[in-house]
Design an enzyme around this catalytic site. Structure first.
Site, PDB file in Angstrom:
ATOM      1  N   LYS A 191      64.972 -77.772  42.668  1.00  0.00           N
ATOM      2  CA  LYS A 191      63.619 -77.293  42.190  1.00  0.00           C
ATOM      3  C   LYS A 191      62.623 -78.075  42.998  1.00  0.00           C
ATOM      4  CE  LYS A 191      61.129 -76.361  38.080  1.00  0.00           C
ATOM      5  NZ  LYS A 191      61.032 -76.520  36.611  1.00  0.00           N
ATOM      6  N   LYS A 244      65.096 -73.267  43.848  1.00  0.00           N
ATOM      7  CA  LYS A 244      63.785 -72.445  43.229  1.00  0.00           C
ATOM      8  C   LYS A 244      62.529 -73.340  44.069  1.00  0.00           C
ATOM      9  CE  LYS A 244      61.236 -72.517  38.987  1.00  0.00           C
ATOM     10  NZ  LYS A 244      61.182 -73.115  37.579  1.00  0.00           N
TER      11      LYS A 244
HETATM   12  C1  PBG Z   1      59.657 -75.503  33.384  1.00  0.00           C
HETATM   13  C2  PBG Z   1      59.782 -74.478  34.198  1.00  0.00           C
HETATM   14  C3  PBG Z   1      58.847 -74.083  35.190  1.00  0.00           C
HETATM   15  C4  PBG Z   1      59.486 -72.716  35.746  1.00  0.00           C
HETATM   16  C5  PBG Z   1      60.677 -72.598  35.289  1.00  0.00           C
HETATM   17  N1  PBG Z   1      60.846 -73.407  34.300  1.00  0.00           N
HETATM   18  C6  PBG Z   1      57.624 -74.530  35.437  1.00  0.00           C
HETATM   19  C7  PBG Z   1      57.384 -75.910  35.925  1.00  0.00           C
HETATM   20  O1  PBG Z   1      58.307 -76.592  36.489  1.00  0.00           O
HETATM   21  O2  PBG Z   1      56.293 -76.227  35.839  1.00  0.00           O
HETATM   22  C8  PBG Z   1      58.767 -72.143  36.846  1.00  0.00           C
HETATM   23  C9  PBG Z   1      58.958 -70.357  36.777  1.00  0.00           C
HETATM   24  C10 PBG Z   1      58.105 -69.502  37.488  1.00  0.00           C
HETATM   25  O3  PBG Z   1      57.105 -69.952  38.448  1.00  0.00           O
HETATM   26  O4  PBG Z   1      58.437 -68.389  37.520  1.00  0.00           O
HETATM   27  N2  PBG Z   1      60.393 -76.771  33.867  1.00  0.00           N
HETATM   28 ZN    ZN Z   2      59.695 -78.379  32.539  1.00  0.00          ZN
END
Ligand code: PBG
Ligand code: ZN
Length: 322
Positions: A191, A244
């Site tokens: 991520k 992601k």
């Molecule tokens: C929370 C989370 C996020 C997303 C999914 N779970 C946001 C972040 O890390 O700030 C992003 C999903 C998206 O942008 O569609 N940890």
């Molecule tokens: Zn988070």
């Protein structure tokens, strides 16, 4: 002479040699559930996406089930937040309540619960703090409580998105020790600290109040590190791993897919969705063509599972073509 165009001459032969097909059963639909009653709030930066209160979510869930989409990914927006994100493991919380209701109404639909503190903490970070430092091992404890609370409510899959080290093993142990050895873990493994999440942070009210997420999410410049993150999560017991965002990271999707045998998901995130919707609304692109091209590219890169806000539209378009 080699004539490549022979294989492109008509749709019959093109369909015969087509290498990649997106199917409705590849899709996961993310949903935002907000505490309160009779709410259906549009998310401005994500046209077509709404925050639903639990009493209004059925209309959307019926569309998901009718479209033949096998899974939803749930995010909660609680009324109250605190320093430790304690609402995250409230058994009467908005996501827990939603899961029980979905499992009663649509038992076949797979329910994936996102596990992270940022929607529940007053500071919007994904972990516990000491000063401005995000603590790793201390954060595992509330994540474990949250995962267990989701599993007890009936979640089929726990999806930790916090990026703390060691969380997959920790959550696996907590689930196993409490009789949830059948509950799966889909880890947000690679991520990245991405600018593509900002529409999500509007939708989920989870923007950090200071700093950014770069001490826990990955540097977008790093490829080898992404492989290491995936390997670690597999070793720790992840059932499904994830890359992601998706579109700017298809090289990572390809490489992870080549090097591991674990089912791989890619998250086509909020900013990727917002860009397509904005250009389509201006008449600059053909939305259906672009969406299907993007989803095909994600699958071609090696992801089996595609988490996407376009899932309902894509499923409808795929059904029309059958
Ligand atoms: C929370 C989370 C996020 C997303 C999914 N779970 C946001 C972040 O890390 O700030 C992003 C999903 C998206 O942008 O569609 N940890
Ligand atoms: Zn988070």
């Amino acid at each position: 002479m080699v004539r490549m165009r022979r294989l492109r001459a008509n749709e019959a032969v093109r369909s015969l040699v087509r290498e990649t097909a997106v199917s409705r059963t590849d899709l996961v639909y993310p949903m935002f559930l907000i505490e309160g009653e009779d709410i259906k709030n549009p998310v401005d930066s994500m046209p077509g996406i709404y925050q639903y209160s639990v009493d209004r979510m059925d209309e959307e869930l019926d569309r998901v089930a009718d479209a033949g989409i096998p899974a939803v990914l749930l995010f909660g927006i609680p009324k109250e937040k605190d320093e430790n994100g304690s609402g995250a493991w409230n058994d009467a919380g908005v996501v827990q309540t939603a899961i029980r209701r979905i499992k009663a109404k649509l038992p076949e639909l797979l329910v994936i619960a996102d596990v992270c503190l940022c929607e529940y903490t007053s500071h919007g970070h994904c972990g516990l703090l000491r000063g401005h430092k995000i603590l790793n091992d201390e954060t595992l404890v509330p994540l474990g409580k949250m995962a267990l609370s989701m599993a007890k409510a009936g979640a089929d899959i726990i999806a930790p998105s916090d990026m703390m080290d060691g969380r997959v093993r920790y959550l696996r142990d907590v689930l196993d020790e409490n009789g949830f050895s059948d509950t799966m873990i889909m880890a947000y493994s690679a991520k990245f600290a991405s600018g593509y999440y900002s529409p999500f942070r509007d939708a989920a009210h989870s923007a950090p109040s200071f700093g950014d997420r770069r001490t826990y999410q990955m540097d977008p410049a790093n490829r080898r590190e992404a492989l290491r993150e995936c390997e670690t999560d597999i070793e720790e017991g992840a059932d499904i791993i994830m890359v992601k965002p998706a579109l700017a990271y298809l090289d990572i999707v390809r490489e992870v897919s080549d090097r591991t045998c674990c089912p791989l998901a890619a998250y086509n995130v909020s900013g990727e969705y917002a860009m397509v919707k904005a250009a389509a609304a201006n008449g600059w692109i053909d939305e259906k063509r672009i969406v299907m091209e993007n989803l095909t590219a994600i699958k071609r890169a090696g992801a089996k599972i595609i988490i996407t806000y376009h899932a309902l539209d894509a499923a409808k378009w795929l059904a029309e073509e059958e």
